[in-house]
Design a protein around this motif. Structure first.
Motif, mmCIF file in Angstrom:
data_model
loop_
_atom_site.group_PDB
_atom_site.id
_atom_site.type_symbol
_atom_site.label_atom_id
_atom_site.label_comp_id
_atom_site.label_asym_id
_atom_site.label_seq_id
_atom_site.Cartn_x
_atom_site.Cartn_y
_atom_site.Cartn_z
ATOM 1 N N LEU A 183 0.833 -1.204 0.000
ATOM 2 C CA LEU A 183 0.000 0.000 0.000
ATOM 3 C C LEU A 183 0.866 1.252 0.000
ATOM 4 C CD1 LEU A 183 -2.687 -1.079 2.635
ATOM 5 C CD2 LEU A 183 -2.881 -1.120 0.141
ATOM 6 N N PRO A 184 0.390 2.324 -0.628
ATOM 7 C CA PRO A 184 1.144 3.591 -0.607
ATOM 8 C C PRO A 184 1.252 4.140 0.823
ATOM 9 C CG PRO A 184 -0.578 3.621 -2.303
ATOM 10 C CD PRO A 184 -0.806 2.414 -1.460
ATOM 11 N N LEU A 185 2.205 5.048 0.993
ATOM 12 C CA LEU A 185 2.442 5.628 2.323
ATOM 13 C C LEU A 185 1.195 6.340 2.844
ATOM 14 C CD1 LEU A 185 4.323 6.379 4.665
ATOM 15 C CD2 LEU A 185 5.062 8.374 3.323
ATOM 16 N N ALA A 186 0.519 7.125 1.982
ATOM 17 C CA ALA A 186 -0.665 7.862 2.427
ATOM 18 C C ALA A 186 -1.749 6.912 2.928
ATOM 19 C CB ALA A 186 -1.209 8.724 1.280
ATOM 20 N N THR A 187 -1.916 5.762 2.252
ATOM 21 C CA THR A 187 -2.923 4.785 2.683
ATOM 22 C C THR A 187 -2.555 4.175 4.024
ATOM 23 O OG1 THR A 187 -3.326 4.284 0.356
ATOM 24 C CG2 THR A 187 -4.196 2.737 1.984
ATOM 25 N N ARG A 188 -1.255 3.841 4.194
ATOM 26 C CA ARG A 188 -0.835 3.263 5.478
ATOM 27 C C ARG A 188 -1.042 4.248 6.618
ATOM 28 N NH1 ARG A 188 3.649 1.552 2.315
ATOM 29 N NH2 ARG A 188 5.053 2.992 3.419
ATOM 30 N N ILE A 189 -0.819 5.533 6.344
ATOM 31 C CA ILE A 189 -1.049 6.558 7.387
ATOM 32 C C ILE A 189 -2.525 6.624 7.751
ATOM 33 C CG2 ILE A 189 -0.995 9.040 7.862
ATOM 34 C CD1 ILE A 189 1.562 9.200 6.210
ATOM 35 N N LEU A 190 -3.400 6.598 6.731
ATOM 36 C CA LEU A 190 -4.839 6.645 6.996
ATOM 37 C C LEU A 190 -5.296 5.420 7.785
ATOM 38 C CD1 LEU A 190 -6.391 7.991 3.675
ATOM 39 C CD2 LEU A 190 -6.185 9.181 5.859
ATOM 40 N N LEU A 191 -4.810 4.236 7.409
ATOM 41 C CA LEU A 191 -5.202 3.019 8.121
ATOM 42 C C LEU A 191 -4.726 3.040 9.564
ATOM 43 C CD1 LEU A 191 -4.529 0.325 5.345
ATOM 44 C CD2 LEU A 191 -6.736 1.214 6.113
ATOM 45 N N ALA A 192 -3.490 3.499 9.777
ATOM 46 C CA ALA A 192 -2.964 3.558 11.144
ATOM 47 C C ALA A 192 -3.741 4.578 11.985
ATOM 48 C CB ALA A 192 -1.481 3.928 11.115
ATOM 49 N N THR A 193 -4.077 5.707 11.368
ATOM 50 C CA THR A 193 -4.851 6.725 12.093
ATOM 51 C C THR A 193 -6.233 6.202 12.453
ATOM 52 O OG1 THR A 193 -3.687 8.460 10.872
ATOM 53 C CG2 THR A 193 -5.717 9.081 11.993
ATOM 54 N N SER A 194 -6.888 5.524 11.503
ATOM 55 C CA SER A 194 -8.211 4.971 11.774
ATOM 56 C C SER A 194 -8.154 3.909 12.868
ATOM 57 C CB SER A 194 -8.786 4.374 10.493
ATOM 58 O OG SER A 194 -10.008 3.738 10.739
ATOM 59 N N ARG A 195 -7.156 3.028 12.784
ATOM 60 C CA ARG A 195 -7.024 1.977 13.799
ATOM 61 C C ARG A 195 -6.773 2.576 15.180
ATOM 62 N NH1 ARG A 195 -2.845 -0.253 11.906
ATOM 63 N NH2 ARG A 195 -3.962 -1.236 10.187
ATOM 64 N N PHE A 196 -5.938 3.595 15.229
ATOM 65 C CA PHE A 196 -5.657 4.253 16.516
ATOM 66 C C PHE A 196 -6.915 4.916 17.071
ATOM 67 C CE2 PHE A 196 -4.296 7.878 19.089
ATOM 68 C CZ PHE A 196 -3.394 7.272 19.952
ATOM 69 N N THR A 197 -7.708 5.537 16.182
ATOM 70 C CA THR A 197 -8.934 6.197 16.629
ATOM 71 C C THR A 197 -9.928 5.189 17.170
ATOM 72 O OG1 THR A 197 -8.622 7.922 14.954
ATOM 73 C CG2 THR A 197 -10.817 7.722 15.924
ATOM 74 N N LEU A 198 -10.071 4.035 16.488
ATOM 75 C CA LEU A 198 -11.014 3.014 16.952
ATOM 76 C C LEU A 198 -10.567 2.377 18.266
ATOM 77 C CD1 LEU A 198 -11.844 1.262 13.556
ATOM 78 C CD2 LEU A 198 -13.356 2.725 14.911
ATOM 79 N N ASP A 199 -9.264 2.149 18.401
ATOM 80 C CA ASP A 199 -8.760 1.467 19.601
ATOM 81 C C ASP A 199 -8.681 2.390 20.817
ATOM 82 O OD1 ASP A 199 -8.548 -0.784 18.078
ATOM 83 O OD2 ASP A 199 -6.384 -0.565 17.712
ATOM 84 N N TYR A 200 -8.328 3.640 20.580
ATOM 85 C CA TYR A 200 -8.074 4.546 21.702
ATOM 86 C C TYR A 200 -8.955 5.802 21.650
ATOM 87 C CZ TYR A 200 -3.881 1.645 21.917
ATOM 88 O OH TYR A 200 -3.020 0.583 21.988
ATOM 89 N N GLY A 201 -10.093 5.715 20.945
ATOM 90 C CA GLY A 201 -10.957 6.890 20.833
ATOM 91 C C GLY A 201 -11.465 7.389 22.167
#
Length: 425
Positions: free
Chosen positions: A225-243
Motif C-alpha cells: 500500500l502507498p504511504l498515504a494509505t498506510r497513514i490513513l489506516l494507522a490513524t483509523s485503527r488508533f482512533t477506533l482502539d483509543y478513541g
C-alpha cells in the motif's frame, strides 16, 4: 484603632487580609487608596479571625460541606445576570434619579419590574444594604458577579460628586459599547467555528466509518500500500482502539488548561500569547486599546484622579498582560512622571495613542482626545471583525485542501493500483 478582616478585588484578582482603622468606612477608604475594591469588611477578633463566627464544634457534616464547597467553583450553580438586564438597569436608574426619585424608592421600583430573578434578588440585597446605612458603591461591591470594579468605581465617584444620574448615563453608554463589541465578535466567529466543527466531524466520520470499510479490501488484496494509505489506516485503527482515551485526554487537557489559566501566572502568560496570535492578536490588541481609551476617558470625565483612574482601568481591562503594564504606568505617574512618558515605557501603546496623549497633556484635554482614540480603534475593530471571515477563509481552504488531498491519495491510489493489476491479468 480597630482591626478589620476584609476581602476585595484588585488587578491581580480576589485578595484578602486585615487592616487597622478607626471604623469600617475608614478601612474601606484605605483599601480603595491601595487600588482594592472592598467586598466585605468585618471586625476581626483578637486572634485575627473575622468576628461573628460561631463555635467551631459543629457536626462533621458541616465540615464536610465546607470542604466540598471549597473544591467546587463559587459560581457553579449561581445564575448570571444578562448584560442586557444591567444595561436596562443603568438607563432606568439614570432616568429615575434625574427625575428626582429617591434612590431607595427607585431601586424598589426597578426590583419589582426586573424580568430576571437574579437581578431581583440582587436589587433586594442592595436595597437592604442601603437601608442599613451602607453606601451605594459598597452595596454594589458585595455583588462582584453583577457589578464589576469599573462600575463600582464610577458609582463611588458619583457619590462623592453628587452626580449619580450622570454617572449611570455614562455607564449605560459604556455597557452599550461593550455589548456591541461582544456581539460583533460572536458574529465574526460564527462562520469559522461552523467550518472547523464540520471539518472535525468529517475527520471523525472518515476515521470511524469510511476507512475501516476500505481497510478490509486493501488487506485482502495482498499488495504493498502507498504511504498515504498506510497513514490513513494507522490513524483509523488508533482512533477506533483509543478513541475513548482520546476524548478523556482532551477533556482532561481542557480542565487542566482552564485551571492553569485561572492562576495569576497562567492568566498572565495566556493573555500575552493572545496578543501574538497571527490573525486574532491584532484584533485583540486594538479592542483592548479601545477599551482602555474609553474607560480612561470616562474616568477622567467623571472626576477621577489620573492615578486612581489608571488603577480602575487596570482592573477592567480584560487582559492581565496589558493590566500589568497599566499598573506600571500608574506607578510611574505617582512618582511624578508625565502620562506620555509612563505610557511610552509600557510598550503596549501605538504611536497614535502616544501622540494623542502628548497633545492631551499639552492642552489639558486628555479625556476628549482619548475618546477620539476609542472611536478610531472601535471603527478599526469593527472593520477587522467584518473581514475576519475573509482573512480566515484562505487558511481554512488550505487545511480543507490538505485533508481532501490526503484522503484522495490514501483511498484512490490503491484502488487505481488494484484496477491496473486486474486489467493486467
Amino acid at each position: 484603632m480597630q482591626r478589620f478582616a476584609w476581602t476585595g478585588h484588585s488587578s491581580q484578582g480576589t485578595t484578602s487580609g486585615t487592616i487597622e482603622a478607626s471604623h469600617a468606612s475608614a478601612a474601606a477608604e484605605a483599601l480603595i487608596g491601595r487600588g482594592i475594591t472592598p467586598l466585605t469588611i468585618r471586625a476581626a477578633s483578637p486572634s485575627g479571625d473575622a468576628g461573628g463566627g460561631g463555635a467551631g464544634s459543629g457536626s462533621g457534616g458541616g465540615d464536610a460541606m465546607t470542604t466540598l464547597r471549597s473544591w467546587l467553583p463559587a459560581d457553579l450553580f449561581d445564575k448570571k445576570v444578562d448584560p442586557v438586564d444591567l444595561l436596562v438597569f443603568s438607563r432606568q436608574l439614570n432616568t429615575l434619579l434625574r427625575a428626582g426619585v429617591p434612590i431607595l424608592r427607585a431601586l424598589m421600583g426597578l426590583q419589582e419590574t426586573a424580568t430576571s430573578d437574579k437581578m431581583k434578588t440582587t436589587l433586594a440585597e442592595v436595597r437592604r444594604s442601603l437601608e442599613s446605612g451602607i453606601a451605594l458603591s459598597m452595596s454594589l461591591a458585595q455583588h462582584p458577579r453583577v457589578f464589576d470594579n469599573f462600575y463600582i468605581a464610577l458609582v463611588r465617584v458619583g457619590e462623592m460628586t453628587g452626580r449619580l444620574d450622570e454617572i449611570f448615563l455614562r455607564l449605560f453608554h459604556h455597557q452599550e459599547f461593550e455589548l456591541f463589541m461582544r456581539q460583533q465578535v460572536k458574529s465574526a466567529l460564527r462562520y469559522p467555528s461552523f467550518v472547523v466543527s464540520a471539518m472535525v466531524a468529517a475527520i471523525v466520520v472518515i476515521n470511524v466509518m469510511v476507512i475501516p470499510a476500505f481497510a478490509t479490501v486493501f488487506q485482502n488484496a495482498g499488495v504493498t500500500l502507498p504511504l498515504a494509505t498506510r497513514i490513513l489506516l494507522a490513524t483509523s485503527r488508533f482512533t477506533l482502539d483509543y478513541g475513548a482515551f482520546l476524548l478523556l485526554g482532551a477533556g482532561a487537557a481542557v480542565v487542566v488548561l482552564r485551571a492553569w489559566i485561572a492562576t495569576p501566572e497562567g492568566r498572565l502568560r495566556w493573555d500575552g500569547w493572545m496578543l501574538r496570535i497571527p490573525v486574532a492578536g491584532k484584533i485583540v490588541r486594538k479592542a483592548m486599546l479601545a477599551r482602555f481609551a474609553r474607560s480612561f476617558s470616562l474616568s477622567l470625565k467623571s472626576g477621577v484622579p489620573i492615578s486612581q483612574a489608571l488603577t480602575v482601568v487596570a482592573q477592567t481591562v480584560d487582559n492581565q498582560h496589558i493590566a500589568r503594564r497599566i499598573d506600571g504606568m500608574r506607578e510611574s505617574v505617582e512618582r511624578g512622571e508625565s502620562v506620555l512618558r509612563a505610557a511610552a515605557v509600557t510598550g503596549i501603546f501605538t504611536p497614535v495613542v502616544l501622540q494623542m496623549l502628548a497633545v492631551g497633556e499639552e492642552t489639558g484635554a486628555i479625556d476628549e482626545l482619548l475618546e477620539e482614540v476609542c472611536d478610531l480603534y472601535n471603527n478599526e475593530v469593527q472593520y477587522e471583525l467584518k473581514t475576519l471571515s475573509a482573512q480566515l477563509e484562505p487558511i481554512l481552504i488550505v487545511f480543507l485542501g490538505v485533508l481532501v488531498l490526503i484522503l484522495a491519495l490514501g483511498v484512490f491510489l490503491p484502488v487505481w493500483d488494484l484496477g491496473r493489476t486486474a486489467f493486467a491479468k
